[in-house]
Scaffold this active site. Structure first.
Site, PDB file in Angstrom:
ATOM      1  N   VAL A 504       0.849  -1.178   0.000  1.00  8.90           N
ATOM      2  CA  VAL A 504       0.000   0.000   0.000  1.00  8.90           C
ATOM      3  C   VAL A 504       0.891   1.236   0.000  1.00  8.90           C
ATOM      4  CG1 VAL A 504      -1.774   1.263   1.248  1.00  8.90           C
ATOM      5  CG2 VAL A 504      -1.790  -1.219   1.269  1.00  8.90           C
ATOM      6  N   ASP A 615     -12.518 -10.510   8.557  1.00  9.63           N
ATOM      7  CA  ASP A 615     -11.168 -10.194   9.015  1.00  9.63           C
ATOM      8  C   ASP A 615     -11.147  -8.878   9.778  1.00  9.63           C
ATOM      9  OD1 ASP A 615      -8.537 -10.842   9.408  1.00  9.63           O
ATOM     10  OD2 ASP A 615      -7.843 -10.007   7.512  1.00  9.63           O
TER      11      ASP A 615
END
Ligand SMILES: *[C@@H]1O[C@H](CO)[C@@H](O)[C@H](O)[C@H]1NC(C)=O
Ligand SMILES: *[C@@H]1O[C@H](CO)[C@@H](O)[C@H](O)[C@H]1NC(C)=O
Ligand SMILES: *[C@@H]1O[C@H](CO)[C@@H](O)[C@H](O)[C@H]1NC(C)=O
Ligand SMILES: *[C@@H]1O[C@H](CO)[C@@H](O)[C@H](O)[C@H]1NC(C)=O
Ligand SMILES: *[C@@H]1O[C@H](CO)[C@@H](O)[C@H](O)[C@H]1NC(C)=O
Ligand SMILES: *[C@@H]1O[C@H](CO)[C@@H](O)[C@H](O)[C@H]1NC(C)=O
Length: 800
Positions: A504, A615
């Site tokens: 990212v 998650d």
């Protein structure tokens, strides 16, 4: 295929049970026919062709169905009207190059493609391609003899072409017939879409229609707006005359219905007759009125709420032929049936008016595109099937001088009133503004700019021909060059975090807007699936507690998701860091807890889909500059049916410490497994320590057990983060701990739903006593096998 009007044939939607076999091939040859029990499977295994029986029927049909999509819906049927009653069916290519289907009677085919070709000695093949099209062609020349896309049944698939005969179509429209009766029409093509389906034309994040013109044909085709995304999609006409658009991802359990046509009662063709107009009423009022200058043809029928005979020119009225007539504007309508309208694509609206006025049989005119910038449509004669529609256009109806007076008088009075209202508003606004100036001068506080305008983007060059989205999409496709420039060619300095799928990066667009770019590594196959999952999911979700996606970038090997950049990174960087945690007082922590709860509630029940995140953990909760929490990372998320309580999976993904026992050990996940993760997260926020992330007996592996022990001893407040000092409201903190314990109870059925959690957080109600939580860290060795452990940590990103 070419139809002057209308294309969709009605038949009952069949749900089918498809038998399973193991031959994988996509081509039928003269020497290799298909018997009942065999099947063809297309490349990528998207479609299959073979024999099937619908529902409970024992009749056999030859059809094509989605091979890997939920419910394996049939998209095409060969012998719809002539079923085979036993398992004797054989589909083959005969000596005349026709596809023929024989049943028990080997002399007379049950079905045939019925084409006439010259005999030669070349090879004929029939191939089921990955678009779901069965193509009969000559191998040597690839000349297509016949294809199933030219003979559709009830399903309109992406890439299928529906043709209109150019000669008769003044302005192309799609028509749906029920038997011989016109049932629905799409409205004319306004340049970006069908005008009668405004949501589909400009705003649909998934589907995209296009219209092609050339000298001898006009045809329409549709596709997915983002071709890189692997979604099954279809348009189906069912037995009641309803058209449904639906999509499904490979990981989905069901088809997600994006829209149904006709939209409502006013969408039924000719509901209010000629010169009538339909407007949906929320009360009991009748939907039909007449266009200006007209009155019901049969008042008695009208009063019995039957408007099919329509309206006629008002009795005893002046002529509308060179007698001072003009046009009255009717706003926000689906323009009348344009089958017999005259269309000049280049005329301005002003010129349009002039031409209409000059011919006395012209009854109305309107623009072609919604903004009336180009194009002119003129009607000569009946105005049929006009309705009020959000996002509709203006219709200019020819009325006589008398009617005009009426309208002008009406507007004149209205205008007088409007001027008074405006004057009043302006005065009060001035007073208000002055007061504000005075206050502002005294308090010269700094304010953050809230400019969040989207960047300019270009379409990805890899987009397919269907993707005419350009800038009118609400889900932009970024150009790779833009992203490279923004992230300084993905420089290490801009890297915010790394996971199993890739990295990212932080980026800065030319307009100074900050973004976070999630770049999938080229070789992670699993990452690609997650990417598609994420795109298809997030495109549909909007909530202040979910991270906002700005767009994606799909170019050659590169697949990226572009998010809003959140400067405060993720929650774990706060709550597990002593210095940063001390800035989180109780009030802030409580707000974060409530925000996360609302975000999950939205996923579970308030969005159009029911989504299980699977998650949830501190590192997947991002914080904006006001520390408002935003749930991120939908790579693992699953859409489930509204009525589906739990789902079983062979691949356990998620993060230990946050996984409910039934999920970690049996692969069963449900909204209650998200509730469990939320409970862990809540307790972590209160305690300021991590629950065990590995199954060894690490120092904090027993956070939940520890809380539980103290709870039973009546000393649970000991666990509260010392950094909160003494200033917190003990009752509220205690309530939160109790809610946390309720969420992590061993049995999923004992845990509250998020709706209950949100209610409990917001209200002072008596709470049930929690039962013993699950201590899954001690039982983990019984999990589904050690090799799944790698999968369980792949979403780790340390902030963006
Ligand atoms: C096809 O037929 C033509 C005459 O009909 C013959 O000349 C040619 O050799 C044949 N080709 C093959 C591949 O059999
Ligand atoms: C398109 O989306 C925007 C924002 O989501 C909304 O305001 C607008 O009404 C939508 N337009 C149509 C035609 O649905
Ligand atoms: C067709 O679809 C509509 C709308 O989804 C539904 O109400 C209707 O029951 C369906 N009809 C059949 C025959 O499936
Ligand atoms: C129709 O809706 C409007 C606005 O939502 C409401 O004020 C009005 O009372 C409704 N009328 C009826 C008859 O329900
Ligand atoms: C409405 O009126 C027409 C005649 O104008 C008639 O044919 C039709 O049956 C009527 N419909 C109903 C539902 O009564
Ligand atoms: C008016 O338009 C109609 C339909 O296009 C046409 O048939 C007719 O000839 C026109 N009349 C005049 C006077 O131009």
């Amino acid at each position: 295929m070419y139809f002057t009007k209308g294309f969709l044939l009605l038949h009952t939607l069949l749900a089918f049970l498809i038998p399973q076999f193991d031959t994988l091939q996509d081509t039928l040859t003269i020497s290799k026919p298909i018997r009942d029990g065999d099947r063809l499977v297309s490349m990528r295994e998207t479609f299959a062709l073979g024999f099937f029986s619908p529902g409970e029927s024992t009749n056999r049909y030859v059809g094509i169905w989605f091979y890997k999509a939920p419910e394996q819906p049939v998209v095409w049927v060969a012998n719809r009207d002539n079923p085979i009653t036993d398992h004797s069916g054989v589909l083959s290519i005969d000596l005349h190059r026709n596809l023929v289907l024989y049943g028990e009677d080997k002399k007379q085919p049950i079905w045939s493609t019925n084409i006439i070709t010259k005999s030669n000695n070349k090879t004929t093949l029939a191939q089921l391609n990955q678009l779901g099209n069965l193509v009969l062609f000559i191998k040597e020349t690839t000349e297509v003899l016949w294809q199933s896309f030219d003979n559709p049944t009830d399903t309109f698939l992406p890439s299928m072409k529906l043709g209109l005969d150019r000669k008769t179509a003044s302005s192309p429209e799609l028509f749906l017939y029920k038997g011989n009766i016109l049932w629905w029409r799409s409205g004319h093509w306004n340049g970006i879409g069908w005008s009668g389906i405004p949501t589909l034309s400009s705003n649909d994040s998934v589907m995209n229609f296009n219209l092609f013109y050339n000298h001898y044909e006009t045809s329409t085709i549709w596709g997915l707006r983002y071709p890189g995304v692997s979604l099954f999609s279809r348009l189906v006409v069912n037995g009641s005359g309803s058209i449904q658009r639906s999509v499904s991802a490979i990981s989905d359990q069901e088809w997600d219905i994006l829209g149904t046509l006709p939209l409502d009662r006013c969408d039924n063709y000719g509901k209010c007759g000629a010169f009538g107009m339909c407007q949906v009423q929320n009360g009991t009022e009748f939907e039909c009125t007449c266009l200006p200058g007209f009155e019901p043809r049969s008042p008695s029928e009208w009063s019995a709420r039957n408007a099919t005979s329509g309206c006629v020119k008002k009795h005893g009225r002046a002529s509308v032929c060179k007698s001072g007539e003009e046009f009255v504007k009717v706003e926000h309508v689906k323009l009348p049936d344009s089958s017999f309208a005259r269309v000049d694509e280049k005329l301005s609206l002003k010129e349009c008016e002039r031409r209409c006025l000059e011919n006395c049989s012209c009854t109305a005119y309107g623009g072609v595109d919604a903004k009336e910038e180009v194009g002119c449509m003129r009607w000569y004669g009946e105005l049929m099937d006009t309705r009020v529609l959000d996002g509709g256009q203006n219709l200019y109806v020819r009325v006589d001088a008398f009617e005009l007076d009426h309208f002008k008088g009406f507007f004149a009075n209205k205008r007088r009133l409007a001027i008074m209202v405006v004057a009043l508003v302006v005065t009060s606004l001035l007073i208000f503004l002055c007061a504000k100036c005075l206050i502002k001068r005294k308090r010269k506080g700094k304010r953050l700019s809230t400019n969040s305008s989207l960047p300019n983007f270009e379409d990805s060059p890899s987009r397919s021909e269907f993707d005419g989205s350009k800038s009118n999409s609400n889900f932009p496709v970024f150009d790779l060059k833009t992203i490279i420039a923004a992230t300084d060619n993905f420089s290490a300095a801009n890297e915010l975090g790394k996971g199993g799928f890739g990295s990212v990066y932080k980026g800065l667009l030319q307009n100074r807007m900050e973004i976070a770019v999630k770049r999938l590594s080229k070789y992670s196959g699993q990452g690609v699936e997650q990417f598609k999952n994420e795109v298809s999911l997030i495109a549909k979700l909007q909530h202040r507690n979910l991270v906002r996606i700005l767009g994606c970038c799909i170019q050659a090997e590169e697949k990226m998701l572009i998010y809003e950049y959140l400067p405060n990174k993720s929650l774990d960087s706060f709550i597990f860091d002593e210095t940063k945690r001390s800035c989180l007082d109780w009030g802030k922590r409580f707000e974060i807890i409530c925000g996360i709860a609302r975000g999950i509630l939205y996923l579970h029940q308030d969005s159009r889909l029911r989504i299980i995140h699977r998650d949830l953990k501190a590192s997947n909760i991002l914080l904006d500059n006001t520390l408002n929490p935003k749930i991120s990372d939908f790579g693992m998320a699953r859409i489930v049916r509204g009525d589906q309580i739990e789902v079983n999976t062979n691949r356990v993904v998620g993060t230990y410490g946050y996984m409910s026992p039934e999920y970690a050990m049996q692969g069963i996940f449900s909204i209650k497994s998200d509730v469990y993760s939320f409970g862990v997260l809540l307790l972590e926020i209160i305690v300021g320590k991590k629950n065990g992330t590995h199954y060894h007996n690490g120092p904090s592996a027993y956070l939940i057990e520890h809380v539980w022990d103290l709870w039973r001893e009546g000393n649970v407040m000991e666990i509260v983060d010392a950094l909160l000092g003494e200033t917190y409201p003990a009752n509220e903190v205690l309530k939160c701990i109790q809610i946390g314990l309720l969420c992590v109870q061993e049995h999923a059925s004992d845990r509250p739903t998020m709706l209950t959690v949100v209610f409990m957080l917001g209200n002072d109600t008596p709470l049930p006593s929690p039962k013993q939580p699950a201590f899954i860290s001690t039982n983990i060795s019984t999990s589904k096998g050690a090799n799944s452990i790698n999968e369980m940590t792949i979403t780790k990103i340390d902030g963006r």
